[in-house]
Design an enzyme around this catalytic site. Structure first.
Site, PDB file in Angstrom:
ATOM      1  N   TYR A 110       0.843  -1.191   0.000  1.00 38.20           N
ATOM      2  CA  TYR A 110       0.000   0.000   0.000  1.00 38.20           C
ATOM      3  C   TYR A 110       0.883   1.248   0.000  1.00 38.20           C
ATOM      4  O   TYR A 110       1.995   1.224   0.543  1.00 38.20           O
ATOM      5  CB  TYR A 110      -0.922   0.004   1.215  1.00 38.20           C
ATOM      6  CG  TYR A 110      -1.848  -1.183   1.273  1.00 38.20           C
ATOM      7  CD1 TYR A 110      -3.011  -1.228   0.509  1.00 38.20           C
ATOM      8  CD2 TYR A 110      -1.562  -2.269   2.091  1.00 38.20           C
ATOM      9  CE1 TYR A 110      -3.862  -2.317   0.566  1.00 38.20           C
ATOM     10  CE2 TYR A 110      -2.411  -3.359   2.163  1.00 38.20           C
ATOM     11  CZ  TYR A 110      -3.552  -3.385   1.402  1.00 38.20           C
ATOM     12  OH  TYR A 110      -4.391  -4.466   1.464  1.00 38.20           O
ATOM     13  N   CYS A 129      -2.570 -20.756   9.325  1.00 41.97           N
ATOM     14  CA  CYS A 129      -1.661 -19.628   9.089  1.00 41.97           C
ATOM     15  C   CYS A 129      -1.456 -19.363   7.596  1.00 41.97           C
ATOM     16  O   CYS A 129      -1.155 -20.269   6.816  1.00 41.97           O
ATOM     17  CB  CYS A 129      -0.313 -19.908   9.741  1.00 41.97           C
ATOM     18  SG  CYS A 129       0.885 -18.569   9.522  1.00 41.97           S
ATOM     19  N   ARG A 131       0.965 -17.512   6.482  1.00 43.03           N
ATOM     20  CA  ARG A 131       2.396 -17.332   6.250  1.00 43.03           C
ATOM     21  C   ARG A 131       3.182 -18.588   6.638  1.00 43.03           C
ATOM     22  O   ARG A 131       4.362 -18.531   6.974  1.00 43.03           O
ATOM     23  CB  ARG A 131       2.868 -16.112   7.069  1.00 43.03           C
ATOM     24  CG  ARG A 131       3.931 -15.266   6.408  1.00 43.03           C
ATOM     25  CD  ARG A 131       4.113 -13.942   7.126  1.00 43.03           C
ATOM     26  NE  ARG A 131       3.140 -12.982   6.661  1.00 43.03           N
ATOM     27  CZ  ARG A 131       2.505 -12.111   7.449  1.00 43.03           C
ATOM     28  NH1 ARG A 131       2.726 -12.106   8.739  1.00 43.03           N
ATOM     29  NH2 ARG A 131       1.633 -11.267   6.942  1.00 43.03           N
ATOM     30  N   ASP A 290      -7.366 -17.577   3.548  1.00 44.04           N
ATOM     31  CA  ASP A 290      -6.485 -17.455   2.387  1.00 44.04           C
ATOM     32  C   ASP A 290      -6.235 -18.811   1.709  1.00 44.04           C
ATOM     33  O   ASP A 290      -6.641 -19.867   2.205  1.00 44.04           O
ATOM     34  CB  ASP A 290      -5.150 -16.835   2.802  1.00 44.04           C
ATOM     35  CG  ASP A 290      -5.280 -15.358   3.134  1.00 44.04           C
ATOM     36  OD1 ASP A 290      -6.144 -14.689   2.530  1.00 44.04           O
ATOM     37  OD2 ASP A 290      -4.526 -14.872   3.998  1.00 44.04           O
TER      38      ASP A 290
END
Length: 375
Positions: A110, A129, A131, A290
């Site tokens: 961003y 998770c 990541r 995700d």
């Protein structure tokens, strides 16, 4: 088999976060000393551990109902054979963080803010998770040289006004090491807001001690975002941790991940949000799960999240309703996914549906409506 509640009652160091970190449960054999684990599950866990690590604090383990194999806390921290299944949509780096990393440990996606990954260690390795490709692979924190490289990048980019410190979990670092990082950021004139992303209030609340809070108060404005996913995670200990943070003048937000068979229903989510605001924790995001490797069994249809937020709207206070988002695969950033309350629109009016399903007309301003003096 000794139960964790017995240990909590008899272990004098239970409330020492260093003890909690040192005694994390990391394998099936140790787990079976505290929870009923069948031989097949032990074998399954061993298979998963070839791919992804496990670590659970004794405190977080104590929240599991040992008689319930589908316990929502258990599903979040104990490996499942489903993690070894490969889904065609799974991605190693679903948010393309590596692609948006100009220097090690910094993700600049961003315009005015960066993600600063200062450690790869967590107190508890969540099974969902995002990541997991790197978190838990090595219990390694940022080196002194890497820290200076990251700070130099942030210093050179004056558009950066907001830094989110994450990892891993920054609060697994010693207060001294964490202060070094925060002090380095606070010395950069254009860095205004420093945020910390942590699950420590959920999985190891005894880490939130007076030493940590006294340090953080020196570097305001500091914000903390934590990660409660289920009402069972809100205990007297976690409440105390959140209250201490709020009493220190540090605003608290919460980011919940929508997880199949954990919190993917209205009653659970409603109770969670209301209990969070009771403890002065502002619901911030509800994330669609995700596309990380091995977590497809946690993902729900997108419509599930839309429906939950729609059914919360109007029935609990607006500030208790999180924003439902998808972190767009490939690095597109957070995209709000909303129920469409606009039934139709024209140059003359909008026709709206309210939270109760009733229809309302809102007239569009017309040129003739504006007085001569205002033209």
């Amino acid at each position: 088999m000794m139960r964790t509640e017995e240990l909590a009652a008899n272990e004098p160091r239970w409330n020492d976060w260093h003890w909690q970190m040192k005694h994390r449960i990391t394998d099936a054999e140790t787990l079976s000393r505290w929870l009923p684990v069948e031989e097949q599950e032990k074998a399954d866990i061993a298979k998963v551990l070839h791919l992804f690590r496990m670590a659970v604090t004794p405190y977080y383990l104590s929240l599991i109902d040992p008689s319930d194999p589908k316990d929502p806390v258990r599903r979040q921290c104990i490996p499942s054979i489903e993690e070894t299944y490969c889904n065609e949509n799974d991605l190693n780096d679903p948010l393309n963080e590596d692609g948006d990393s100009p220097v090690p440990h910094v993700v600049h996606r961003y315009p005015d803010r960066v993600l600063f990954l200062v450690t790869m260690e967590c107190a508890e390795y969540c099974r969902h998770c995002t990541r997991r490709r790197m978190v838990g692979e090595e219990d390694q924190a940022i080196s002194g040289e890497e820290l200076q490289t990251a700070l130099a990048y942030i210093r050179a980019h004056e558009e950066i006004r907001d830094v989110l410190i994450s990892g891993g979990d920054p609060l697994t670092l010693s207060t001294e090491v964490l202060e070094k990082i925060i002090r380095g950021l606070r010395e950069i004139p254009h860095v205004d807001i420093i945020r910390i992303g942590t699950r420590v209030p959920v999985v190891m609340p005894m880490r939130v001690d007076d030493e940590l809070l006294s340090m953080l108060k020196k570097y305001q404005p500091i914000w903390i975002n934590t990660h409660f996913n289920h009402p069972n995670e809100i205990t007297p200990d976690s409440e105390r941790a959140c209250q201490k943070i709020a009493d220190a003048g540090i605003p608290l937000g919460n980011q919940t991940v929508l997880l199949r068979n954990v919190n993917d229903n209205l009653p659970t989510m409603r109770e969670l949000m209301l209990r969070l605001v009771h403890n002065r924790v502002r619901p911030y995001y509800l994330y669609q799960c995700d596309l990380s490797r091995g977590i497809s069994h946690f993902r729900t249809p997108v419509e599930t999240g839309v429906a939950i937020v729609h059914d919360l709207q109007g029935y609990i206070s607006g500030f208790a309703v999180p924003k439902f988002v998808i972190d767009a695969p490939g690095g597109g950033g957070k995209v709000p996914i909303c129920y469409n309350y606009v039934m139709s629109r024209s140059e003359k009016e909008y026709i709206l549906e309210n939270f109760a399903g009733k229809t309302y007309h809102y007239p569009q301003p017309q040129a003739d409506d504006v007085p001569e003096s205002g033209r």
